[in-house]
Design an enzyme around this catalytic site. Structure first.
Site, mmCIF file in Angstrom:
data_model
loop_
_atom_site.group_PDB
_atom_site.id
_atom_site.type_symbol
_atom_site.label_atom_id
_atom_site.label_comp_id
_atom_site.label_asym_id
_atom_site.label_seq_id
_atom_site.Cartn_x
_atom_site.Cartn_y
_atom_site.Cartn_z
ATOM 1 N N HIS A 22 10.500 10.547 -31.251
ATOM 2 C CA HIS A 22 9.385 9.599 -31.211
ATOM 3 C C HIS A 22 8.792 9.363 -32.606
ATOM 4 O O HIS A 22 8.271 8.284 -32.883
ATOM 5 C CB HIS A 22 8.299 10.121 -30.269
ATOM 6 N N ASP A 127 2.375 5.488 -29.519
ATOM 7 C CA ASP A 127 3.515 5.768 -28.664
ATOM 8 C C ASP A 127 3.172 5.520 -27.203
ATOM 9 O O ASP A 127 2.077 5.855 -26.743
ATOM 10 C CB ASP A 127 3.930 7.231 -28.861
ATOM 11 N N HIS A 376 24.278 12.366 -25.874
ATOM 12 C CA HIS A 376 23.331 12.584 -24.777
ATOM 13 C C HIS A 376 22.762 11.267 -24.261
ATOM 14 O O HIS A 376 22.026 11.249 -23.287
ATOM 15 C CB HIS A 376 22.188 13.481 -25.248
ATOM 16 N N ASP A 400 15.105 9.006 -20.616
ATOM 17 C CA ASP A 400 15.751 7.720 -20.401
ATOM 18 C C ASP A 400 17.277 7.797 -20.380
ATOM 19 O O ASP A 400 17.951 6.793 -20.137
ATOM 20 C CB ASP A 400 15.313 6.731 -21.487
#
Length: 481
Positions: A22, A127, A376, A400
């Site tokens: 992030h 964020d 991933h 996600d």
């Protein structure tokens, strides 16, 4: 600009959620804003991540050319020796709510970021996992923007969670993970239960309620705009479904590639890494044949057991392919000092493999020796793979990843999906599919997507134009909000 009243001079504050995946994209956005002519930009992150930025990146040097840019820090409420890994995500969320939220309010209401030469903050870009900055912005009467480092498809899944509950599709009533989800417009024909975000898959009762509060929090407080790290040609059908429900959407991705455009094509590939990079892997790649190496990396927070690691290791070795594998020092969950890698794996890895603790990923993916990416399915990795034109084999785990991997395999057709399995025979087969059997068809789709991605960040492209539009809005505030 010098003649403008100080209150009308834009001052943008960027505030990431305290996890590596992030911090990076918002730091890229901060540099994009600076390069686009916004002089007053503040990047607020935790003391922990700020220290890592200064230790392992050239961020201080890069931003030194922007005199009005400031790094500022805030406590995450965790002790210095806390691992801050995904296995401790509850600790991180607790720190955000109990320490960061009140501290953030105090900083903004005390005009901490204002000085004689710096105007007050006029816009907060925060964020999407944190809704409280939007509430603070509304109380102060300034603009707020919701930043999403994920794709639009994942955000749309989260946005539609109540519709899934109303349709009886959440929580799951049976174990049929291949049942289609029909209450998310634009995904009815291919999204299955197993492709939903990890915190919605199989959740029940309080666990489901808590997860929904996290993903829906930013919809209780509506920002003036949403910024998404994607590009129009990639997710156009989903963006079309979303736009009637969002005040304004700016698609600016791939951010790392747009940043390269503004740097006149110069890549800044590893400069935002919060881990120490091992450049020796590039020397190893230089000695390999074109498209012969499988690059293996599961990002900065995914962990696995010793058993899972051995399955991957045997699968890679048995595939007969050469591989470059990133194994972080904190990669294994069930650490056991007595554990020893079997001798056959050690000898085969010396012959065909190379293992590092962290790599310069963009540089690795762009290397001609790399022919496939076992990932991933983190959104940043997917965009980097698309820009490099490298097909993917997805092993999704959290957040996600599950939704991303379905789009990679069944919508964009630039990779294969290996979710919900971890055995050496499957890994061996799918690595060979990635590198040999299905490579040609994957490359045809990937070449088309890569071309669209490059076009989006070039002059005249959608992301390039959206950045200009965003900057114009920030400069014109409050007129255009």
């Amino acid at each position: 600009m010098a003649e403008m009243d100080q209150k009308s001079v834009p001052h943008v504050l960027l505030f990431p959620f305290p996890l590596l995946g992030h911090v990076n994209p918002l730091l890229q956005l901060a540099e994009l804003l600076c390069l686009s002519g916004l002089s007053n930009v503040t990047f607020l992150t935790t003391k922990h991540h700020h220290h890592r930025l200064l230790s392992f990146t050239d961020a201080r040097t890069r931003f030194s050319s922007f005199p009005a840019f400031r790094f500022e820090t805030i406590s995450d409420g965790l002790p210095d020796d806390h691992p801050r890994s995904y296995t401790h995500i509850i600790d991180i969320f607790t720190g955000v709510r109990s320490v960061m939220e009140p501290s953030f309010r105090e900083l903004l209401f005390s005009n901490y970021f204002q000085s004689v030469n710096r105007p007050p903050v006029t816009c907060i870009i925060s964020d999407g996992l944190m809704s409280f900055p939007i509430g603070v912005a509304k109380e102060l009467g300034i603009a707020s923007m919701d930043f999403r480092g994920t794709g639009a498809s994942f955000l749309w899944c989260c946005f539609r969670h109540l519709n899934m509950v109303e349709a009886g599709e959440l929580p799951f009533k049976d174990a049929d993970m291949d049942k289609l989800i029909t209450s998310i417009p634009g995904m009815e024909s291919f999204l299955r239960c197993r492709d939903l975000p990890s915190f919605l898959r199989g959740c029940r009762g309080k666990v489901l309620d808590d997860s929904l509060k996290i993903v829906s929090s930013s919809h209780d407080l509506r920002p003036n705009a949403t910024i998404i790290n994607t590009f129009e040609d990639l997710e156009a059908p989903i963006l079309a479904e979303m736009r009637p429900h969002f005040p304004k959407i700016f698609t600016l991705g791939p951010l790392h590639a747009l940043l390269s455009t503004l740097h006149s094509g110069r890549s800044i590939s590893s400069n935002n890494s919060l881990y120490e990079v091992d450049q020796n892997c590039i020397t190893w790649l230089d000695s390999q044949q074109p498209n012969s190496v499988v690059y293996v990396s599961f990002g900065s927070i995914v962990m696995m057991t010793h058993t899972q690691m051995l399955e991957f290791w045997y699968g890679l070795v048995n595939s007969g392919k050469r591989f470059l594998w990133v194994i972080r020092h904190d990669f294994v969950i069930d650490k056991d000092e007595s554990f020893q890698v079997p001798a056959d794996l050690t000898s085969e890895t010396k012959e065909r493999g190379y293992i590092v603790e962290w790599s310069p990923q963009e540089e690795v993916l762009a290397h001609p020796a790399v022919g496939g990416f076992l990932t991933h399915s983190g959104w940043g990795s997917i965009l980097e793979s698309m820009m490099a034109g490298v097909p993917m084999l997805c092993w999704p785990q959290i957040g996600d990843h599950h939704t991303n991997s379905r789009f990679v395999s069944d919508v964009w057709k630039v990779g294969l999906d290996m979710k919900d399995t971890c055995d050496r025979l499957t890994i061996e087969k799918m690595v060979n599919d990635l590198m040999d059997t299905k490579r040609d068809e994957l490359m045809r789709s990937m070449e088309e997507i890569s071309q669209l991605a490059r076009k989006s960040v070039g002059k005249g492209g959608s992301s390039y134009g959206n950045l200009e539009a965003l900057v114009n809005r920030l400069i014109a505030y409050p007129i255009l909000f």
